[in-house]
Write a protein that holds these residues in place. Structure first.
Motif, mmCIF file in Angstrom:
data_model
loop_
_atom_site.group_PDB
_atom_site.id
_atom_site.type_symbol
_atom_site.label_atom_id
_atom_site.label_comp_id
_atom_site.label_asym_id
_atom_site.label_seq_id
_atom_site.Cartn_x
_atom_site.Cartn_y
_atom_site.Cartn_z
ATOM 1 N N ALA A 54 -21.706 -21.594 -26.359
ATOM 2 C CA ALA A 54 -22.691 -22.059 -25.373
ATOM 3 C C ALA A 54 -23.913 -21.146 -25.446
ATOM 4 C CB ALA A 54 -22.065 -22.033 -23.986
ATOM 5 N N ALA A 55 -24.776 -21.404 -26.449
ATOM 6 C CA ALA A 55 -25.958 -20.556 -26.646
ATOM 7 C C ALA A 55 -26.774 -20.517 -25.348
ATOM 8 C CB ALA A 55 -26.811 -21.132 -27.770
ATOM 9 N N PRO A 56 -27.382 -19.400 -24.988
ATOM 10 C CA PRO A 56 -27.488 -18.159 -25.762
ATOM 11 C C PRO A 56 -26.281 -17.235 -25.619
ATOM 12 C CG PRO A 56 -28.727 -17.929 -23.743
ATOM 13 C CD PRO A 56 -28.123 -19.301 -23.704
ATOM 14 N N THR A 57 -25.173 -17.680 -25.011
ATOM 15 C CA THR A 57 -24.016 -16.786 -24.904
ATOM 16 C C THR A 57 -23.095 -17.009 -26.116
ATOM 17 O OG1 THR A 57 -22.398 -18.227 -23.826
ATOM 18 C CG2 THR A 57 -24.105 -17.279 -22.416
ATOM 19 N N THR A 58 -22.006 -16.255 -26.154
ATOM 20 C CA THR A 58 -21.049 -16.404 -27.251
ATOM 21 C C THR A 58 -19.768 -17.085 -26.754
ATOM 22 O OG1 THR A 58 -20.090 -14.242 -26.802
ATOM 23 C CG2 THR A 58 -21.919 -14.299 -28.378
ATOM 24 N N ALA A 59 -19.843 -17.696 -25.565
ATOM 25 C CA ALA A 59 -18.651 -18.324 -24.973
ATOM 26 C C ALA A 59 -18.259 -19.573 -25.757
ATOM 27 C CB ALA A 59 -18.936 -18.696 -23.518
ATOM 28 N N THR A 60 -16.978 -19.697 -26.057
ATOM 29 C CA THR A 60 -16.467 -20.926 -26.668
ATOM 30 C C THR A 60 -16.067 -21.877 -25.536
ATOM 31 O OG1 THR A 60 -14.159 -20.247 -26.685
ATOM 32 C CG2 THR A 60 -15.516 -19.538 -28.565
ATOM 33 N N VAL A 112 -27.288 -7.769 -39.817
ATOM 34 C CA VAL A 112 -27.891 -7.352 -38.549
ATOM 35 C C VAL A 112 -27.802 -8.454 -37.491
ATOM 36 C CG1 VAL A 112 -30.274 -7.972 -39.170
ATOM 37 C CG2 VAL A 112 -29.858 -6.114 -37.565
ATOM 38 N N THR A 113 -27.884 -9.721 -37.883
ATOM 39 C CA THR A 113 -27.743 -10.791 -36.881
ATOM 40 C C THR A 113 -26.285 -10.884 -36.434
ATOM 41 O OG1 THR A 113 -27.602 -12.442 -38.649
ATOM 42 C CG2 THR A 113 -29.739 -12.176 -37.579
ATOM 43 N N ALA A 114 -25.350 -10.660 -37.355
ATOM 44 C CA ALA A 114 -23.935 -10.669 -36.985
ATOM 45 C C ALA A 114 -23.652 -9.521 -36.014
ATOM 46 C CB ALA A 114 -23.054 -10.546 -38.222
ATOM 47 N N ALA A 115 -24.232 -8.346 -36.302
ATOM 48 C CA ALA A 115 -24.038 -7.198 -35.410
ATOM 49 C C ALA A 115 -24.598 -7.518 -34.020
ATOM 50 C CB ALA A 115 -24.716 -5.960 -35.997
ATOM 51 N N GLY A 116 -25.769 -8.138 -33.977
ATOM 52 C CA GLY A 116 -26.373 -8.514 -32.691
ATOM 53 C C GLY A 116 -25.473 -9.461 -31.916
ATOM 54 N N ALA A 117 -24.892 -10.432 -32.631
ATOM 55 C CA ALA A 117 -24.004 -11.398 -31.971
ATOM 56 C C ALA A 117 -22.721 -10.710 -31.504
ATOM 57 C CB ALA A 117 -23.687 -12.546 -32.927
ATOM 58 N N GLY A 118 -22.270 -9.706 -32.250
ATOM 59 C CA GLY A 118 -21.080 -8.948 -31.845
ATOM 60 C C GLY A 118 -21.334 -8.204 -30.542
ATOM 61 N N CYS A 119 -22.533 -7.661 -30.416
ATOM 62 C CA CYS A 119 -22.931 -6.982 -29.176
ATOM 63 C C CYS A 119 -22.908 -7.988 -28.023
ATOM 64 C CB CYS A 119 -24.324 -6.377 -29.380
ATOM 65 S SG CYS A 119 -25.170 -6.034 -27.849
ATOM 66 N N ALA A 120 -23.488 -9.178 -28.261
ATOM 67 C CA ALA A 120 -23.531 -10.200 -27.205
ATOM 68 C C ALA A 120 -22.109 -10.594 -26.779
ATOM 69 C CB ALA A 120 -24.309 -11.420 -27.705
ATOM 70 N N ALA A 121 -21.212 -10.747 -27.763
ATOM 71 C CA ALA A 121 -19.834 -11.139 -27.448
ATOM 72 C C ALA A 121 -19.152 -10.065 -26.601
ATOM 73 C CB ALA A 121 -19.050 -11.369 -28.742
#
Ligand code: NAP
Length: 309
Positions: A262-268, A288-297
């Motif tokens: 559920a963008a902008p979150t990482t919720a499934t 770097v985008t994967a790392a950013g998404a890992g932070c968000a998760a």
């Protein structure tokens, strides 16, 4: 009964380790299932990473992963080198089974990554990292003023060919049909680029070289005629497969198999289950985008845990 973790992170690429750094630093004592053979994800097959901010001299992909792991463990993350083989994600307490163990957690972060699609031709495995690569942004720069080949006709191949044409001497685009699948704007730009040579209706039969790539053997799909094309570098950009198979019966995915969030979150679609990195990302697929998404998760998991009674 075994301990119930706050967070289990499945996957150990930049998304997984960054989620681990953040959740560990928040005092959540995450468990990282790093995989038994492929710990570190796609970066383990990349040589030097020159575009991860903070490393002006570049850093080897495996070393970058080691450093992320060290940072996560310093804050209290626990790592197990096991593969998740079965996940049960629908109940409030989630269960992750490996070959030898069963782990339980209130939240799960899926950082499962994706696999580059392979050509499956002779020489591909042997010369991978020795002239053959699956990531132009990672490795293209090493072929400055050289003869570069790229296989594929989709947006990835064309975007990467345009990137490679900025510094390669010649970029040979090898496509199995006579029309590009890529969007018209990108295709037009490619066809108008001076140092790009199109090899239409061409299939790679073999990738040749002993210690490093020297040429590819192409077969014309219309005439079956074979020819050798000398190359210094070969990029294979024929698509990706997200590694979502293990959870796709529980977590919503799109037609291509990428986990929906559920963008902008990482919720499934499942409460307490978050996804990040290449298993979600159609477009960018960068460390770097994967790392950013890992932070968000990690932040999403933290907020979810705080909301529990
Ligand atoms: P893709 O659209 O699936 O294209 C794969 C390409 O590789 C196709 O041209 C296909 O040939 C070829 N191919 C597949 N298997 C092959 C094989 N075994 N041997 C030789 N050629 C093979 O994958 P993609 O280019 O990675 O794109 C994936 C998604 O990301 C797409 O939705 C794309 O639009 C998106 N994307 C967008 C951008 C952008 O907008 N800038 C950039 C990158 C990706 P055929 O054409 O003959 O099937």
């Amino acid at each position: 009964m075994s301990e119930i973790y706050n967070v289990i992170i499945v996957g150990s690429g930049p998304a997984g380790w960054t989620a681990a750094v953040y959740t560990a630093r928040a005092g959540l004592r995450p468990l990282v299932l790093a995989g038994s053979l492929e710990a570190g994800g796609a970066l383990m097959t990349t040589t030097e990473v020159e575009n991860f901010p903070g490393w002006p001299e570049g850093i080897l992909g495996p070393e970058l992963m080691e450093k992320m792991q060290e940072q996560a463990e310093k804050f209290g993350a626990r790592t197990e080198y096991e593969d998740a083989v079965e996940l049960s994600l629908t109940d409030p307490v989630k269960i992750v089974k490996t070959a030898d163990n069963e782990y339980r957690a209130k939240t799960v972060i899926l950082a499962l990554g994706s696999a580059y699609r392979k050509l499956n031709v002779p020489g591909e495995t042997e010369l991978s990292g020795k002239g053959v690569s699956y990531c132009a942004t990672c490795d293209g720069f090493f072929f400055k003023n050289r003869e570069i080949g790229i296989v594929g006709g989709g947006d990835s191949a064309v975007t990467e060919a345009l990137f490679l044409a900025r510094f390669g001497k010649t970029v040979h685009v090898i496509h199995r049909r006579d029309a590009l699948r890529a969007s018209k704007v990108l295709a037009d730009r490619l066809l108008g680029t001076k140092n790009v040579v199109m090899h239409w209706n061409s299939k790679v039969q073999s990738i040749n070289g002993t210690d490093e790539l020297t040429s590819v053997t192409l077969e014309n799909t219309l005439t079956q005629e074979r020819s050798d094309l000398p190359l210094d570098g070969l990029f294979i950009a024929i698509g990706h497969s997200p590694r979502s198979g293990i959870v796709s019966s529980q977590v919503e995915t799109d037609e291509a198999g990428y986990i929906k969030t559920a963008a902008p979150t990482t919720a499934t679609n499942l409460p307490g289950v978050f996804a990040c990195g290449d298993v979600v990302d159609h477009n960018y697929r960068q460390a770097v985008t994967a790392a950013g998404a890992g932070c968000a998760a990690a932040l999403d998991a933290q907020a979810f845990l705080a909301s529990l009674p």
